[in-house]
Motif scaffolding. Sequence first.
Motif, mmCIF file in Angstrom:
data_model
loop_
_atom_site.group_PDB
_atom_site.id
_atom_site.type_symbol
_atom_site.label_atom_id
_atom_site.label_comp_id
_atom_site.label_asym_id
_atom_site.label_seq_id
_atom_site.Cartn_x
_atom_site.Cartn_y
_atom_site.Cartn_z
ATOM 1 N N PHE A 1 -2.892 0.065 -3.560
ATOM 2 C CA PHE A 1 -2.319 -1.221 -3.194
ATOM 3 C C PHE A 1 -1.753 -1.801 -4.481
ATOM 4 O O PHE A 1 -2.488 -2.249 -5.346
ATOM 5 N N ALA B 1 -5.259 13.268 -0.246
ATOM 6 C CA ALA B 1 -4.509 12.038 -0.009
ATOM 7 C C ALA B 1 -4.794 11.063 -1.133
ATOM 8 O O ALA B 1 -5.864 11.084 -1.731
ATOM 9 N N THR C 1 5.219 -1.774 -5.677
ATOM 10 C CA THR C 1 6.017 -0.545 -5.639
ATOM 11 C C THR C 1 7.282 -0.634 -6.497
ATOM 12 O O THR C 1 7.941 0.379 -6.715
ATOM 13 N N ALA D 1 0.853 -1.184 0.000
ATOM 14 C CA ALA D 1 0.000 0.000 0.000
ATOM 15 C C ALA D 1 0.886 1.230 0.000
ATOM 16 O O ALA D 1 1.925 1.259 0.634
ATOM 17 N N ILE D 2 0.470 2.233 -0.732
ATOM 18 C CA ILE D 2 1.227 3.482 -0.830
ATOM 19 C C ILE D 2 0.275 4.612 -0.496
ATOM 20 O O ILE D 2 -0.866 4.601 -0.933
ATOM 21 N N LEU D 3 0.701 5.576 0.270
ATOM 22 C CA LEU D 3 -0.134 6.719 0.634
ATOM 23 C C LEU D 3 0.628 7.992 0.327
ATOM 24 O O LEU D 3 1.776 8.129 0.705
ATOM 25 N N GLN E 1 0.172 12.245 0.586
ATOM 26 C CA GLN E 1 -0.640 13.341 1.093
ATOM 27 C C GLN E 1 -0.079 14.648 0.585
ATOM 28 O O GLN E 1 1.129 14.834 0.545
ATOM 29 N N TYR F 1 -0.945 8.483 -11.917
ATOM 30 C CA TYR F 1 -0.637 7.134 -11.476
ATOM 31 C C TYR F 1 -0.165 6.333 -12.682
ATOM 32 O O TYR F 1 -0.760 6.436 -13.756
ATOM 33 N N THR G 1 -4.040 6.830 -2.102
ATOM 34 C CA THR G 1 -3.511 5.555 -1.632
ATOM 35 C C THR G 1 -3.734 4.497 -2.701
ATOM 36 O O THR G 1 -4.678 4.597 -3.487
#
Length: 143
Positions: free
Chosen positions: A114, A110, A117, A3-5, A7, A139, A112
């Motif tokens: 999944f 924000a 990576t 998971a990547i978040l 902000q 993205y 996020t």
Amino acid sequence: AQAILAQVSWPRGSHVTHLFLASDTSGSDGDEQVLGGAYSEHSAKEIDGIVRHAIDEVLGDRPYSLELADAWCDHILDRSLRQIAAMGSPFKYMATCVISKQTGAVLDTAATAFWDTQSDSLCCTRRGNGMVDCIVTVYACRL
């Protein structure tokens, strides 16, 4: 997969958000944030430059207009994704755009995901003209 978040904080006002998708199967007053391992340093700067140029072309020195914000998002995303997809990288690209009137208040956003990576990534570009702020997040998911 992880998971990547991400902000981003930016001044608050009226805003519009859109999600667009483009895929390619061929092979100063803002900043950019890159997460994940898919973008090379070179391509992240290219993507940031493409997005900055699209924002500058569309917004110019215009003051905020609620009536035009929707069209501005459409034009910024269309111009950005067409050029990014033309780079020929093996990614699907999705992008969001937030346009807001500069008021001095803070706008928190924000993102996020999944994903893997090592192969997928995002690039967040913030830019403003003194009256209007724009945040575009691109993205990239490897095909």
